[in-house]
Design an enzyme around this catalytic site. Structure first.
Site, PDB file in Angstrom:
ATOM      1  N   TRP A  80       7.326  -0.016   3.574  1.00 34.64           N
ATOM      2  CA  TRP A  80       7.762   0.722   2.376  1.00 34.64           C
ATOM      3  C   TRP A  80       9.153   1.175   2.844  1.00 34.64           C
ATOM      4  O   TRP A  80       9.870   1.451   1.754  1.00 34.64           O
ATOM      5  CB  TRP A  80       6.603   1.601   2.055  1.00 34.64           C
ATOM      6  CG  TRP A  80       6.956   3.011   2.754  1.00 34.64           C
ATOM      7  CD1 TRP A  80       6.594   3.488   3.831  1.00 34.64           C
ATOM      8  CD2 TRP A  80       7.417   4.023   2.298  1.00 34.64           C
ATOM      9  NE1 TRP A  80       6.785   4.620   4.128  1.00 34.64           N
ATOM     10  CE2 TRP A  80       7.342   5.221   3.043  1.00 34.64           C
ATOM     11  CE3 TRP A  80       8.489   4.491   1.040  1.00 34.64           C
ATOM     12  CZ2 TRP A  80       7.790   6.424   3.048  1.00 34.64           C
ATOM     13  CZ3 TRP A  80       8.747   5.615   1.027  1.00 34.64           C
ATOM     14  CH2 TRP A  80       8.636   6.769   1.837  1.00 34.64           C
ATOM     15  N   HIS A 127      14.977  13.051  11.408  1.00 30.90           N
ATOM     16  CA  HIS A 127      13.775  13.105  12.180  1.00 30.90           C
ATOM     17  C   HIS A 127      12.764  11.815  12.126  1.00 30.90           C
ATOM     18  O   HIS A 127      11.963  11.853  12.987  1.00 30.90           O
ATOM     19  CB  HIS A 127      12.852  14.426  11.877  1.00 30.90           C
ATOM     20  CG  HIS A 127      12.035  14.526  10.959  1.00 30.90           C
ATOM     21  ND1 HIS A 127      12.055  15.619  10.350  1.00 30.90           N
ATOM     22  CD2 HIS A 127      11.616  13.562  10.102  1.00 30.90           C
ATOM     23  CE1 HIS A 127      11.207  15.448   9.095  1.00 30.90           C
ATOM     24  NE2 HIS A 127      10.990  14.255   8.980  1.00 30.90           N
ATOM     25  N   HIS A 128      13.182  11.124  11.196  1.00 29.67           N
ATOM     26  CA  HIS A 128      12.551   9.689  11.142  1.00 29.67           C
ATOM     27  C   HIS A 128      13.240   8.764  11.890  1.00 29.67           C
ATOM     28  O   HIS A 128      12.735   7.641  12.106  1.00 29.67           O
ATOM     29  CB  HIS A 128      12.622   9.370   9.909  1.00 29.67           C
ATOM     30  CG  HIS A 128      11.770   9.958   8.765  1.00 29.67           C
ATOM     31  ND1 HIS A 128      10.363   9.766   8.388  1.00 29.67           N
ATOM     32  CD2 HIS A 128      11.992  11.111   7.947  1.00 29.67           C
ATOM     33  CE1 HIS A 128       9.968  10.648   7.713  1.00 29.67           C
ATOM     34  NE2 HIS A 128      11.132  11.556   7.233  1.00 29.67           N
ATOM     35  N   GLU A 156      11.634  12.935  -0.717  1.00 25.10           N
ATOM     36  CA  GLU A 156      10.597  12.318  -1.169  1.00 25.10           C
ATOM     37  C   GLU A 156       9.198  12.794  -0.870  1.00 25.10           C
ATOM     38  O   GLU A 156       8.296  12.963  -1.529  1.00 25.10           O
ATOM     39  CB  GLU A 156      10.501  10.838  -1.060  1.00 25.10           C
ATOM     40  CG  GLU A 156       9.365  10.450  -1.502  1.00 25.10           C
ATOM     41  CD  GLU A 156       9.150  10.034  -3.122  1.00 25.10           C
ATOM     42  OE1 GLU A 156      10.244  10.611  -3.778  1.00 25.10           O
ATOM     43  OE2 GLU A 156       8.160   9.598  -3.648  1.00 25.10           O
ATOM     44  N   ASP A 194       7.852  21.084 -27.119  1.00 30.08           N
ATOM     45  CA  ASP A 194       7.851  19.644 -26.469  1.00 30.08           C
ATOM     46  C   ASP A 194       9.115  19.818 -25.486  1.00 30.08           C
ATOM     47  O   ASP A 194       9.647  20.971 -25.060  1.00 30.08           O
ATOM     48  CB  ASP A 194       8.152  18.647 -27.492  1.00 30.08           C
ATOM     49  CG  ASP A 194       7.648  17.261 -26.991  1.00 30.08           C
ATOM     50  OD1 ASP A 194       7.779  16.961 -25.655  1.00 30.08           O
ATOM     51  OD2 ASP A 194       7.175  16.715 -27.600  1.00 30.08           O
ATOM     52  N   ARG A 219       1.393   1.238  14.708  1.00 28.25           N
ATOM     53  CA  ARG A 219       1.262   1.051  13.405  1.00 28.25           C
ATOM     54  C   ARG A 219       1.797  -0.353  13.014  1.00 28.25           C
ATOM     55  O   ARG A 219       2.717  -0.870  13.823  1.00 28.25           O
ATOM     56  CB  ARG A 219       1.677   2.171  12.361  1.00 28.25           C
ATOM     57  CG  ARG A 219       3.382   2.414  12.396  1.00 28.25           C
ATOM     58  CD  ARG A 219       3.944   3.669  12.091  1.00 28.25           C
ATOM     59  NE  ARG A 219       4.031   3.696  10.613  1.00 28.25           N
ATOM     60  CZ  ARG A 219       4.878   4.103  10.021  1.00 28.25           C
ATOM     61  NH1 ARG A 219       6.058   4.213  10.562  1.00 28.25           N
ATOM     62  NH2 ARG A 219       5.159   3.992   8.668  1.00 28.25           N
ATOM     63  N   THR A 260       6.579  26.775   5.563  1.00 27.16           N
ATOM     64  CA  THR A 260       4.873  26.278   5.331  1.00 27.16           C
ATOM     65  C   THR A 260       3.860  27.305   5.687  1.00 27.16           C
ATOM     66  O   THR A 260       2.917  27.586   5.149  1.00 27.16           O
ATOM     67  CB  THR A 260       4.769  24.996   6.299  1.00 27.16           C
ATOM     68  OG1 THR A 260       6.157  24.246   6.013  1.00 27.16           O
ATOM     69  CG2 THR A 260       3.547  24.339   5.786  1.00 27.16           C
ATOM     70  N   SER A 268      13.921   6.092 -13.964  1.00 27.58           N
ATOM     71  CA  SER A 268      12.918   6.546 -14.926  1.00 27.58           C
ATOM     72  C   SER A 268      12.560   8.090 -14.089  1.00 27.58           C
ATOM     73  O   SER A 268      12.584   9.118 -14.885  1.00 27.58           O
ATOM     74  CB  SER A 268      11.636   5.768 -14.563  1.00 27.58           C
ATOM     75  OG  SER A 268      10.418   6.719 -14.978  1.00 27.58           O
ATOM     76  N   SER A 269      12.796   8.183 -12.962  1.00 31.13           N
ATOM     77  CA  SER A 269      12.353   9.522 -12.314  1.00 31.13           C
ATOM     78  C   SER A 269      13.640  10.722 -12.586  1.00 31.13           C
ATOM     79  O   SER A 269      13.378  11.672 -12.961  1.00 31.13           O
ATOM     80  CB  SER A 269      12.457   9.433 -10.933  1.00 31.13           C
ATOM     81  OG  SER A 269      11.248   8.514 -10.413  1.00 31.13           O
ATOM     82  N   TYR A 279       8.642  15.900   0.176  1.00 25.69           N
ATOM     83  CA  TYR A 279       8.360  16.965  -0.318  1.00 25.69           C
ATOM     84  C   TYR A 279       8.062  17.005  -1.750  1.00 25.69           C
ATOM     85  O   TYR A 279       7.651  17.698  -2.539  1.00 25.69           O
ATOM     86  CB  TYR A 279       9.532  18.042   0.078  1.00 25.69           C
ATOM     87  CG  TYR A 279       9.467  18.241   1.582  1.00 25.69           C
ATOM     88  CD1 TYR A 279       8.460  19.341   1.832  1.00 25.69           C
ATOM     89  CD2 TYR A 279      10.145  17.530   2.675  1.00 25.69           C
ATOM     90  CE1 TYR A 279       8.177  19.579   3.191  1.00 25.69           C
ATOM     91  CE2 TYR A 279       9.708  17.926   4.003  1.00 25.69           C
ATOM     92  CZ  TYR A 279       8.931  18.916   4.145  1.00 25.69           C
ATOM     93  OH  TYR A 279       8.527  19.040   5.687  1.00 25.69           O
ATOM     94  N   LYS A 316       3.459  29.895   2.988  1.00 27.33           N
ATOM     95  CA  LYS A 316       2.537  29.299   2.186  1.00 27.33           C
ATOM     96  C   LYS A 316       1.005  29.347   2.330  1.00 27.33           C
ATOM     97  O   LYS A 316      -0.003  30.115   1.544  1.00 27.33           O
ATOM     98  CB  LYS A 316       2.847  28.078   1.696  1.00 27.33           C
ATOM     99  CG  LYS A 316       4.266  27.869   0.831  1.00 27.33           C
ATOM    100  CD  LYS A 316       4.505  26.814  -0.159  1.00 27.33           C
ATOM    101  CE  LYS A 316       3.797  27.168  -1.378  1.00 27.33           C
ATOM    102  NZ  LYS A 316       4.574  28.124  -2.119  1.00 27.33           N
ATOM    103  N   HIS A 320      12.936  11.717   3.025  1.00 25.48           N
ATOM    104  CA  HIS A 320      12.557  13.047   3.503  1.00 25.48           C
ATOM    105  C   HIS A 320      12.030  13.809   2.269  1.00 25.48           C
ATOM    106  O   HIS A 320      11.074  14.471   2.053  1.00 25.48           O
ATOM    107  CB  HIS A 320      12.933  13.523   4.790  1.00 25.48           C
ATOM    108  CG  HIS A 320      11.937  14.335   5.398  1.00 25.48           C
ATOM    109  ND1 HIS A 320      10.829  13.979   6.183  1.00 25.48           N
ATOM    110  CD2 HIS A 320      11.333  15.804   4.850  1.00 25.48           C
ATOM    111  CE1 HIS A 320       9.988  14.933   6.319  1.00 25.48           C
ATOM    112  NE2 HIS A 320      10.110  16.191   5.599  1.00 25.48           N
ATOM    113  N   SER A 322      -1.835  26.606  -5.601  1.00 24.27           N
ATOM    114  CA  SER A 322      -1.473  28.361  -5.732  1.00 24.27           C
ATOM    115  C   SER A 322      -2.326  28.766  -7.188  1.00 24.27           C
ATOM    116  O   SER A 322      -2.856  29.583  -7.328  1.00 24.27           O
ATOM    117  CB  SER A 322      -0.257  28.504  -5.963  1.00 24.27           C
ATOM    118  OG  SER A 322       0.505  28.115  -4.912  1.00 24.27           O
ATOM    119  N   HIS A 349       0.847  -1.177  -0.149  1.00 22.47           N
ATOM    120  CA  HIS A 349       0.012   0.019  -0.004  1.00 22.47           C
ATOM    121  C   HIS A 349       0.915   1.224   0.027  1.00 22.47           C
ATOM    122  O   HIS A 349       0.781   2.130  -0.841  1.00 22.47           O
ATOM    123  CB  HIS A 349      -1.048  -0.136   1.138  1.00 22.47           C
ATOM    124  CG  HIS A 349      -1.580   1.252   1.529  1.00 22.47           C
ATOM    125  ND1 HIS A 349      -2.958   1.822   0.603  1.00 22.47           N
ATOM    126  CD2 HIS A 349      -1.511   2.328   2.397  1.00 22.47           C
ATOM    127  CE1 HIS A 349      -3.178   2.794   0.901  1.00 22.47           C
ATOM    128  NE2 HIS A 349      -2.537   3.128   2.148  1.00 22.47           N
TER     129      HIS A 349
END
Lengths: 591, 234, 287
Positions: free
Chosen positions: A164, A329-330, A282, A128, A477, A355, A196-197, A284, A358, A280, A295, A98
């Site tokens: 994950w 922080h993880h 990721e 293009d 979890r 943040t 790919s990315s 963002y 924004k 992390h 926006s 998931h």
């Protein structure tokens, strides 16, 4: 009618200069057209979004009714749900996949694969991408990666089941996990997806830097393009580290090396540092593009310029930079030096600043506006509201002592879903709906979208808000059967409520899917600029022809000149020449 | 179900709960402000025919305001959090006269080793318990976490303790219980298909009860038949 | 390590992934293809079959068995009278039980796997039986008789391992091993004391001794054999046996309590319990 004359070429679809005589395969399958590639990414990632959602429904069944046979669940087989009773190893695979599918194969390609491809050339005024064939390779690598990831469900001993995040050594040693080739497929698939990315990111950056139309200065770029530009830079910084870590993991898995195995001189925390060094940013990568879409849409709905455009761009850059130095922080409870925890807490807390910038600028954009509540606007407003909640719960987790009881509980699950579903996915719904007319030349049914919005907003909150409460109560979890803990036994009712809400939330998404598919063929024909928006993609027909623009557009102003005194209308396209048009600078050509 | 953390029976738990409470009220206030502004804008500035929006491009003074205020707000939270955190986690600040125990995590069991009569770990009179942590109340306890196979996480919700146990590392944890009773021991890091069953109990005794219990265990351990070498399974 | 076995799999998987996805649902049971319904050892014609009977003797004092602390699993503890012990050494009067005896050399025929499964239960948080023989390709039915989670973690060297779970009482799983291997350790990680050993042979000629140390292997073709005994604490030893046509051969093994300390097996080669590839078998005079 506007006093500003729109360029004549806008109404030409079949321009002889772009006569399209490509074969079907070159046009729709192995296409190098950024718009087709974007749409290919769209259908791939929507399929995975559906699969990821179904996995979540199975997870919620087990959590709502632990150990109860799922009617009809036995069809999934003896190794997954014998007699409909879910096995712990299958549960672990479900939650692993998931997360993996939603992050890597649904939300990330939806945000980047779809919209970076589709929007960037149109918004910068290019025919293009800079490297169209690399772009095609990026998509087909993602397909290979997706097939490998999906195949993992069918291999012996099941799919990857180490979460994950795939913490080593659990993800390395099959004797520990009970998973054999599933874990290897997971690794290989993500290595391929990394390439790919990267191919995509290089393309987006080059296109934005080199292929802007004359007059399209950096500070005239629409915010979605800005967000995708910064996201692409983050991808370039983060993904190679993940790919490297995955290659080491693959070596550990199949060649018998021990990079992450302590008995062989390896270091489990090395994997965590490398993973989160990617992981992390990721997060963002998964939210910045939605910032951009929202926006854009809020300004359009409010008929007002984006409040503090420059501050918005700087905040995007600041979030990206900070997001890149907070990975620790993880790992507050991982055994990392506690002094490092203090440093990472400080950098993490600072993210609240850009943040907040924004959020207040979005509110500023609404202030004294003339708010049109079209469905993309509703999704966008919900995005702001929900993302704020995700931001606040982040402050709890960022505080190292408060993280001690909350780490690895449902509080984290609530937080990530407020950010990724309440945030990213609402942004995606807004963007999918807003650009639907441009992509397909048709309009989605607005009434059904509003029903979908209302149901999603309600059931989203009913599903995920109570998870904060579960987490504060200590519920862990990634736990197959929490009722094994005496402490959590009275959480069954709340879990059941969450599960029922989640089922309703899933069902609500089918409404959107049906509307989307129906509108592809039957929706009302869309004009070139149905939202009366300013950026360049709305100056070309819906859908735009191959090559996008018949002649090179010239840009005279920023993208958010709504309700400008210069125009009688409440919008002013970027390419509309001013009343006393100064000569544009000599235009570079697309060689 | 209580609307909050589980009962706290730890000395430093009150500080954690206080930090949580402070953040809760601060974010609740901000929540009301932000969502209130949002709702106000949605109602006040909803579409009206014939009205044009006011094309404001921004306001530098406001930008500075909502940059500086959140910055000092979160830095204050970080500053106050840091000392609570280091008091709990920093090995330098752990009590020196603490009772020493050793905890070994293995799929899917917690094994706690006690020092025996000599008060020293890693000696012959050590004894251990499976999935049970026995400690005296009001006394600092220092545990060294080990892991045999994969990463586990030592989780005592009522004692506000959570710390990963990582193979190849020795990680110290300290705690001091403030009330006797039976509490929860769990594994908070996914460690495989039996992760959800990797749980046990914490028994907090009065010092007297603990001494009695420890003496019994020590007697069983010393009088028990010599155990066979463990059968190799891996 | 078993991790190496994933390398060839990886190489082919890249190519076959699409096909795998298409086939679906395959490989739900581990190991070799299931055996045909009709065969089994009886299906192989043996002319003038003979029998090996024998005893595993034990000298010295058997060690006291390690007691198991089941306090935290009351569901299991209540199935035992008194304190449950780790039954690693089961002795009779001068005899040793739980010894896996099998023919290691001398067979030339192929023996198809029987269609009937062998069974192993988890009851009271111990494996029943603790020592189990099975033919390669033959199904093993694993059953959970306890109302707690058990996982079954088999860690063979020559075969593909598995690590599966049975969270509820009454659950069963079928697994098999494709290659002969003596022995495959089986472990429950939820209850670290739960250990069993499965002997996998490619023929039906094996037996597990009872506490009286006796065993009998029937229906053998006449000929010369190397017979091996394996014990989890005292190691392996071999004897040579000649089975006469339609007759009975005797075989005796002798273990001593001191062997656990010396870790040397006087008859035959010393055996490292961690090395599951016990071969080639040294031929030594029968005791």
């Amino acid at each position: 009618m506007s006093t500003v004359a729109l360029p004549e070429y806008v109404h030409h679809y079949h321009d002889p200069a772009h006569a399209d005589d490509r074969s079907f395969v070159r046009k729709y399958i192995f296409s190098t057209d950024h718009k087709i590639i974007g749409i290919q990414f769209l259908f791939m990632s929507l399929t995975f979004l559906l699969i990821g959602g179904l996995l979540a429904m199975l997870i919620r069944w087990q959590l709502g009714w632990p150990g109860r046979p799922l009617p009809g669940g036995a069809v999934l087989g003896e190794t997954r749900m014998p007699g409909g009773i879910m096995l712990p190893e299958f549960y672990n695979s479900l939650m692993t996949m998931h997360g993996t599918i939603m992050i890597f194969f649904a939300v990330m390609p939806l945000l980047v694969g779809v919209f970076a491809n589709y929007l960037i050339p149109l918004q910068v005024g290019a025919p293009d991408m800079a490297f169209p064939r690399l772009n095609m390779a990026s998509f087909w690598l993602a397909v290979v990666s997706g097939i490998l990831m999906f195949a993992g469900f069918f291999v012996e001993a099941g799919h990857a089941a180490a979460g994950w995040t795939s913490y080593a050594p659990l993800s390395v040693v099959p004797e520990y996990s009970g998973v054999y080739n599933g874990q290897v497929l997971w690794t290989v698939s993500l290595i391929i997806l990394g390439f790919s990315s990267l191919a995509g990111a290089v393309n987006y950056i080059t296109t934005i830097i080199n292929m802007r139309a004359p007059g399209m200065t950096l500070l005239r770029l629409p915010l979605p393009t800005w967000a995708l530009f910064i996201t692409s830079i983050l991808i370039l910084l983060a993904i190679p580290v993940l790919t490297g870590a995955l290659i080491l993991l693959l070596f550990d898995q199949v060649l018998g090396t021990g990079f992450f195995i302590p008995e062989m001189g390896g270091e489990p925390l090395l994997w965590q540092h490398m993973f989160w060094y990617f992981g992390h940013p990721e997060v963002y990568i998964l939210i910045l593009p939605s910032f951009g879409f929202v926006s854009e849409i809020i300004a359009n709905g409010a008929r007002k310029p984006v409040f503090g455009y420059t501050a918005m761009v700087l905040a995007l850059a600041a979030i990206a930079f900070l997001g890149w130095i907070v990975w620790g922080h993880h790992m507050f409870q991982s055994g990392m030096n506690p002094m490092l925890g203090v440093g990472f807490m400080a950098t993490t807390m600072v993210i609240a600043v850009p943040t907040a910038i924004k959020v207040f600028n979005w509110i500023g954009t609404l202030w004294q506006g003339n708010l049109h509540f079209h469905s993309p606007m509703l999704y966008s407003l919900a995005f702001v509201s929900m993302f704020v909640i995700g931001g606040f719960s982040g402050v709890f987790l960022a505080s190292t002592p408060v993280d001690i009881p909350l780490h690895d509980t449902y509080f984290v699950v609530a937080h990530i879903h407020y950010v990724l579903f309440g945030g990213s996915l609402f942004g995606i719904f807004a963007a999918l709906t807003y650009w639907f007319p441009k992509m397909f030349g048709r309009t989605m049914n607005e009434r059904i979208n509003k029903i979908h919005f209302a149901l999603t907003f309600v059931f989203f909150n009913l599903t995920f808000f109570p998870m904060h409460e579960l987490g504060v109560n200590g519920m862990l979890r990634r736990v197959y059967d929490y009722t094994q803990y005496a402490l959590f036994q009275d959480l069954v009712d709340l879990n059941r409520f969450i599960s029922l809400s989640a089922f309703a939330l899933f069902a609500s998404q089918l409404i959107y899917a049906a509307n989307y598919i129906w509108s592809l063929g039957r929706g009302a024909r869309a004009s070139a600029n149905p939202w009366r928006a300013n950026s360049l993609e709305w100056t070309v027909p819906s859908p735009p022809p191959h090559g996008n623009f018949d002649s090179m557009p010239v840009v005279y102003r920023g993208p958010y000149e709504y309700s400008s005194p210069e125009s009688e209308e409440d919008y002013l396209p970027q390419d509309a020449p001013p009343a006393e048009a100064p000569r544009p600078e000599p235009a570079p050509t697309f060689a | 179900m209580d609307w909050g953390f589980p009962e706290n029976v730890s000395t430093f738990g009150a500080d954690i709960d206080a930090a949580y409470g402070a953040i809760f009220y601060a974010t609740a206030l901000m929540f009301v402000i932000v969502q209130g502004l949002l709702v106000y804008c949605i109602i006040r500035f909803r579409r009206r025919e014939g009205r044009k929006a006011v094309p404001i491009h921004g306001n530098t003074r406001l930008e500075i305001l909502w940059t500086v205020v959140p910055f000092f707000g979160v830095m204050f939270i970080a500053y106050t959090s840091a000392s609570v955190w280091l008091d709990i986690k920093s090995p330098d600040r752990m009590p020196e006269d603490a009772m020493e125990l050793s905890v070994t995590a293995q799929q899917f069991e917690w094994s706690v080793t006690y020092p025996g009569a000599d008060g020293q770990l890693a000696t012959a009179d050590d004894y251990s318990t499976r999935n049970e942590l026995h400690i005296p109340v009001d006394r600092a306890v220092r545990l060294t976490l080990h892991a045999q196979d994969v990463i586990h996480s030592f989780y005592l919700p009522e004692l506000r303790v959570k710390q990963d146990a990582v193979p190849g590392m020795e990680i110290p944890v300290w705690l001091q219980a403030t009330a006797t009773g039976e509490y929860t021991l769990g594994c908070a890091e996914l460690c495989g298909l039996g992760h959800y069953r990797m749980r046990g109990t914490v028994n907090v005794y009065s010092q007297q009860e603990f001494d009695t219990w420890a003496a019994e265990e020590a007697a069983i351990a010393s009088g028990a038949p010599a155990s066979l070498p463990p059968v190799a399974a891996r | 390590m078993t991790r190496f076995t994933r390398l060839p799999a990886l190489l082919t998987l890249g190519v076959l992934a699409v096909a795998v996805a298409g086939c679906g649902g395959d490989g739900d049971t581990g190991g070799a293809p299931p055996a045909d319904a009709t065969e089994g050892a009886a299906a192989v014609e043996i002319e003038n079959p003979g029998v090996i009977t024998g005893t595993v003797m034990f000298t010295g004092t058997a060690p006291d068995l390690e007691s198991i602390d089941m306090d935290s699993e009351p569901v299991c503890a209540e199935k035992h009278e008194g304190t449950p012990v780790q039954e690693s050494v089961v002795t009779g009067t001068g005899t040793l039980g739980n010894v896996f005896v099998s023919v290691r050399e001398g067979l030339s025929q192929e023996f198809p796997a029987p269609s009937t499964p062998v069974e192993i239960d988890q009851s009271g948080c111990v494996y029943e039986p603790r020592i189990l023989g099975v033919q390669a390709g033959q199904n093993i039915t694993i059953r959970n008789n306890d109302a707690v989670l058990h996982n079954i973690n088999a860690t063979p060297e020559a075969n593909r391992g598995f690590n599966i779970s049975q969270p509820q009482e009454g659950m069963t799983s079928d697994r098999s091993f494709s290659a002969s291997e003596i022995m495959v350790p089986v472990q429950c990680d939820v209850h670290g004391w739960m250990t069993a050993f499965i002997g996998v042979t490619d023929h039906p000629y094996f037996a597990v001794t009872g506490p009286d140390g006796s065993f009998e292997i029937e229906n053998l073709p006449p000929g010369d054999y190397v017979l091996e005994a394996w014990h989890e604490v005292y190691g392996a030893q071999t004897v040579n046996v000649t089975v006469p046509p339609s007759g009975t051969a005797e075989a005796t093994f002798t273990y001593d309590a001191a062997m656990s300390a010396s870790a040397v097996v006087p008859v035959g080669d010393p055996v490292d319990l961690h090395d599951h590839h016990i071969s080639p078998v040294a031929v030594t005079p029968a005791g």
